[in-house]
Scaffold this motif. Structure first.
Motif: not given
Lengths: 183, 392
Positions: A44-52, A56-59, A64-67
């Motif tokens: 939800l953070m990636i989708d809703l807060l991605g631009p902001w 941190w987005l990459w990490s 956190a989401h990928g691995y």
């Protein structure tokens, strides 16, 4: 012999409130649910807060989401095998639970497809390359859309964890209300 | 159609619970009856699933399934094939009062005509003779023969004996032992002149229509004595009093099990015990006493004072595994009930216990019957008898 589950002592008649519910839920497949919660929140953070999120987005997306997502797949396989061989498979699970599992499977496949540059299913089933390649383009969107559908499903339909918490809230609310009426 | 009325007594809490259930299956894994029968209708989670369909249909929810008398009969059978031991509640992550849920559902089953014939007979016996065995009410005090048992107009403590202890020959010595211990401790106690069934079997059967009338007889008798404490040998009676009678008797009247009273006697020095026995003894926690009433450490303190060979059974204390005799299950399926008890006796044999003590007349009956039929070397004892023999 009957399952020798050791539960710490509690008072009867019981109090039903958020604290007791969360305490109880914490011991149910804790690793599975913890990972699920992390993936939901980070997704939800990636989708809703991605631009902001900036750097941190990459990490968040990769680690956190990928691995953790990759780890979740392994945990999910163990979980499903456990469910299949458990008594609850034929006694308590309903269609909504199976749909829930279907959502997980879709999220896993679309997640893997989005994350992996090699598109893992190409290695596993090369014959599907031509059929699935065009779909790969849409997998991030499918992944996100299915997540929201799953949230709604889990809230509205019986069996979902969010639905359960919502119901228990109502129960504790009703209990409080009846106590007040009595006094 | 009576099927339409089944579960009509479910309020918002029960109905919501049907949907809140997390389907975790924890209750299914620990249910002693499901373990014994392997019939899914006896599995707590499955019963909830089936009842959810009925509740959903009443609420007009889609996909709730049909409602047939045959289907309800299967659910009701499952509701009565339960020892009400509360193991399902103990593992429920939502901490929902499943014991109360089963009792409410049984009540509805009984009211809508799905009750069991054996339970109807039992209720008729209670109506006629004030006890569950249909034995003459006048013989309720036969257990006191040859013993100094007071019947006073005023006393500090009332000993509520209960139907099983009053009428079952095997259990009468246990009631006598309790009386002997209270006399030895100098307790100012009495029995009720006109004690009647506490009503817990009616609650278990679901036939609660005459419950208040029955309770009223005991309540007025206790109030006229002015007692501040009521002692029980039966954990079922104790729970009934704590949950139902306390509303009328108030908080000033303490309700305790005999095992709590004896523990307090030993701790305060009101009774002195002889040198410890060397016999290897174990204790089966009655579900109603340990899990549902929280009496766990008191019996252990007593047994450690009585014998140097006290050993614990597996599946004990709060996590006790039922003996199979609770919730009127013996009247529903004797073989399965004794089958569950057989596992408990087997556990006592595995730890080489010579004596298996308990603090519940129903557990005593179930376990001793099983031990006899298995020709086991384990001797089942009531706690009071063991303590009474050890008083100096």
């Amino acid at each position: 012999m009957t399952g020798q589950k050791e539960i710490s002592e509690k008072k009867y008649p019981p109090d039903v409130n958020y604290r007791t519910v969360l305490k109880g839920l914490a011991r149910l497949d804790p690793f599975f649910h913890l990972l699920m919660a992390i993936l939901l929140i980070t997704g939800l953070m990636i989708d809703l807060l991605g631009p902001w999120l900036g750097g941190w987005l990459w990490s968040i997306r990769t680690i956190a989401h990928g691995y953790l997502g990759a780890l979740f797949i392994l945990v999910f396989i163990v979980y499903i095998v456990q469910v299949i061989y458990s008594k609850k498979m034929r006694t308590v699970l309903t269609a909504t639970n199976y749909v829930d599992f279907l959502f997980y499977i879709i999220l896993i496949i679309t997640g893997m497809t989005t994350a992996s540059a090699n598109k893992p299913w190409i290695d596993v089933i090369p014959g599907l390359f031509h059929a699935l390649s065009p779909i790969a383009e849409f997998t991030p969107a499918i992944h996100t859309a299915v997540t929201y559908v799953w949230i709604v499903f889990s809230t509205v339909f019986p069996g979902g964890i969010l639905h359960g918490i919502a119901s228990v809230y109502l129960i504790s609310h009703l209990k409080k209300k009846s106590k007040m009426e009595r006094s | 159609m009576k099927a339409e009325k089944f579960l009509g007594n479910f309020g918002r809490s029960e109905s919501l619970w049907m949907y809140a259930c997390a389907r975790c299956g924890e209750c299914v894994d620990v249910c002693p009856v499901y373990e014994e029968t392997a019939d899914e209708y006896t599995a707590p989670g499955f019963k909830i699933k089936k009842m959810r369909g009925l509740v959903g249909r009443k609420l007009g929810l889609p996909f709730s399934g049909g409602i047939s008398e045959q289907g309800i009969k299967k659910i009701v059978k499952g509701l009565y094939e339960c020892t009400l031991c509360g193991r399902c509640w103990s593992v429920c992550p939502y901490n929902y009062d499943l014991v109360s849920l089963w009792e409410t559902a049984r009540e509805s089953a009984f009211e809508t005509g799905f009750g069991l014939d054996s339970h109807v007979e039992m209720i008729n016996a209670v109506k006629a003779e004030n006890n569950i065995f249909n034995r003459p009410h006048a013989r309720r005090k036969d257990w006191t023969k040859g013993l100094d048992v007071p019947v006073k107009e005023k006393a500090d403590t009332v000993y509520f004996v209960g139907c099983l202890m009053s009428y079952r020959g095997q259990l009468k010595p246990a009631a006598k032992a309790m009386a002997t211990i209270m006399n030895a401790a100098g307790e100012n106690w009495t029995t009720l002149e006109n004690e009647v069934c506490c009503g817990v079997p009616l609650k278990f059967s679901g036939g609660t229509k005459d419950l208040e009338e029955l309770m009223e007889i005991n309540i007025s008798a206790i109030e006229s004595i002015g007692a501040r404490k009521i002692v029980f040998s039966c954990p079922g009676c104790l729970r009934m009093f704590r949950q139902e009678y306390s509303k009328a008797l108030g908080k000033k009247v303490r309700m305790v099990h005999g095992i709590e009273l004896i523990d307090s006697y030993i701790q305060s020095g009101r009774i002195k015990l002889k040198d410890k026995l060397a016999e290897r003894m174990t204790y089966h926690d009655p579900c109603e006493l340990s899990r549902l009433a929280g009496v766990i450490e008191e019996p252990r303190r007593i047994f450690n004072s009585v014998t140097s060979g006290f050993v614990e059974l597996p599946g004990n204390k709060f996590n006790v595994v039922c003996c199979g005799g609770g919730g009127l299950y013996k009247a529903v399926d004797l073989d399965k009930s004794l089958g569950i008890a057989g596992k408990r006796i087997g556990q006592a044999e595995e730890i080489n216990a010579a004596g298996l003590m308990t603090a519940c007349p129903s557990c005593y009956m179930t376990l001793s019957q099983t031990a006899r039929s298995k020709k086991s070397n384990v001797k089942v004892n009531d706690f009071a008898e063991v303590v009474a023999q050890q008083i100096e």
